[in-house]
Design an enzyme around this catalytic site. Structure first.
Site, short mmCIF file in Angstrom:
data_model
loop_
_atom_site.label_atom_id
_atom_site.label_comp_id
_atom_site.label_asym_id
_atom_site.label_seq_id
_atom_site.Cartn_x
_atom_site.Cartn_y
_atom_site.Cartn_z
N HIS A 51 -26.89 21.80 -2.61
CA HIS A 51 -26.66 20.71 -3.33
C HIS A 51 -26.72 19.35 -2.54
O HIS A 51 -25.97 19.96 -1.37
CB HIS A 51 -25.43 20.48 -4.14
CG HIS A 51 -25.17 21.87 -5.20
ND1 HIS A 51 -24.62 22.77 -5.28
CD2 HIS A 51 -26.48 21.74 -6.35
CE1 HIS A 51 -24.92 23.55 -6.42
NE2 HIS A 51 -25.94 23.05 -7.06
N ASP A 54 -23.08 19.80 -0.78
CA ASP A 54 -22.97 20.94 0.10
C ASP A 54 -23.17 20.76 1.44
O ASP A 54 -22.87 21.43 2.54
CB ASP A 54 -23.85 22.07 -0.07
CG ASP A 54 -23.68 22.61 -1.69
OD1 ASP A 54 -22.49 22.82 -1.98
OD2 ASP A 54 -24.59 23.21 -2.32
#
Ligand SMILES: [Mn+2]
Length: 346
Positions: A51, A54
């Site tokens: 993501h 992340d």
């Protein structure tokens, strides 16, 4: 005959988790970020799914974002890993509480599109051209809350804005029929592909299929994959398993229904999935009872299940299958498959 595919595997760092669920707090310590990335190669994985946040927090300014991204890229290079896909996490910010691209609030819709574009910029920084849109909160709790017809147009507008913003990325829609919203727009792979064909560049619009999401829609994941493969639109997968119509369980691949998992591997293998660089992505969750020491076992086990099922797929005598198909001897064909799955001689 072409040479067999050497499959490459991927997962996301969220798959190594602290075990919190909606009913209880964390049960395992957080694994240090660099340690997670180190685990990939040890477990036999080659690629990371991310993501946007992340990689670096979503609220950093662009200079800090570049610095943070460069650090992560350095770790990845050091580990010999590449980034398979990046997805904007458009479901946690307060501004996306009623959907991102389909919010009724223009300022919130703008936030969502800006963040989605920023995610494409991040993808470029880590050398990734595969962009995933999971439309988590695009839907409603009550049908009267939004104009559904307008909502679909807004999703296409956002998709187009991304295709315009970066001329090299290709976008994969990830369909899911429910959770976190009650009724999701674009609940199935078929819906997602139909939207892809409505964009300004269908050649850069495809799908990622998650096993559990097809099952939650009451559909067969192997058939969903075959449909997307027929259209040359299956560019990534989230293999896992799911025990009936419940919350999204992300169980170990093949752990609920061995034959269903076999059917998915069969379809992928027969269609040559992976030959154009596609990865076998796993999206699986450890049980809450699992200890920290064992917190990557579900990933290793899912990969092992894929490879064992692949051996079985490759061991089935295609000529025999063709003969049984031609003679319409499906009872025998079924027993051939079941015996093979059980390691019994036919
Ligand atoms: Mn899932």
């Amino acid at each position: 005959m072409s040479s067999p595919t050497t499959y490459r595997f991927s997962f996301g760092p969220w798959n190594i988790s602290t075990g919190a669920d909606p009913f209880g707090p964390t049960v395992r310590n957080e694994m240090e970020y660099a340690r997670k990335l180190k685990a990939y190669k040890e477990l036999g994985f080659d690629a990371v799914q991310f993501h946007d946040d992340d990689i670096v927090p979503a609220d950093l300014d662009w200079q800090a974002t570049l610095r943070g991204t460069a650090e992560v890229k350095k770790i990845l290079d050091g580990e010999g890993l590449f980034v398979e896909i990046i997805a904007p996490r458009l479901w946690e910010d307060p501004r996306t509480v009623d959907g991102a691209f389909t919010s009724n609030n223009p300022a919130d819709r703008k936030y969502a599109i800006d963040r989605a574009k920023r995610c494409a910029d991040l993808a470029r920084e880590v050398g990734c051209k595969n962009y995933v849109l999971w439309l988590a909160r695009e839907g409603t709790y009550i049908r009267e809350a939004k104009c559904a017809k307008t909502a679909h147009a807004r999703i296409v507008d956002a998709w187009n804005a991304l295709l315009e913003h970066d001329k090299e990325i290709r976008i994969m829609g990830e369909a899911k029929p429910n959770e976190p919203v009650d009724h999701a727009y674009l609940p199935t792979v078929g819906h997602m592909m139909a939207i892809g064909y409505k964009t300004i560049d269908p050649s850069r619009s495809g799908v990622l299929i998650e096993t559990a999401h097809s099952l939650l829609a009451g559909l067969d994941p192997a058939d969903d994959m075959a449909f997307a493969l027929f259209h040359d639109k299956l560019w990534s997968v989230h293999l896992n398993d799911q025990n009936g119509l419940k919350y999204d369980q992300d169980k170990v691949f093949g752990s609920v229904d061995l034959r269903r998992a076999f059917n998915q591997v069969w379809v992928l293998e027969k269609a040559g999935y992976g030959k154009n660089g596609e990865c076998v992505g796993l999206d699986v969750k450890a049980m809450r009872t699992t200890t920290f020491e064992d917190s990557t076992l579900h990933l290793a086990n899912s990969r092992t299940m894929f490879l064992r099922l692949l051996d079985i797929v490759r061991s089935v005598d295609e000529k025999q299958v063709e003969e049984l198909r031609a003679a319409r001897k499906y009872e025998q064909l079924e027993m051939l498959i079941l015996n093979t799955l059980m390691g019994k001689k036919n």
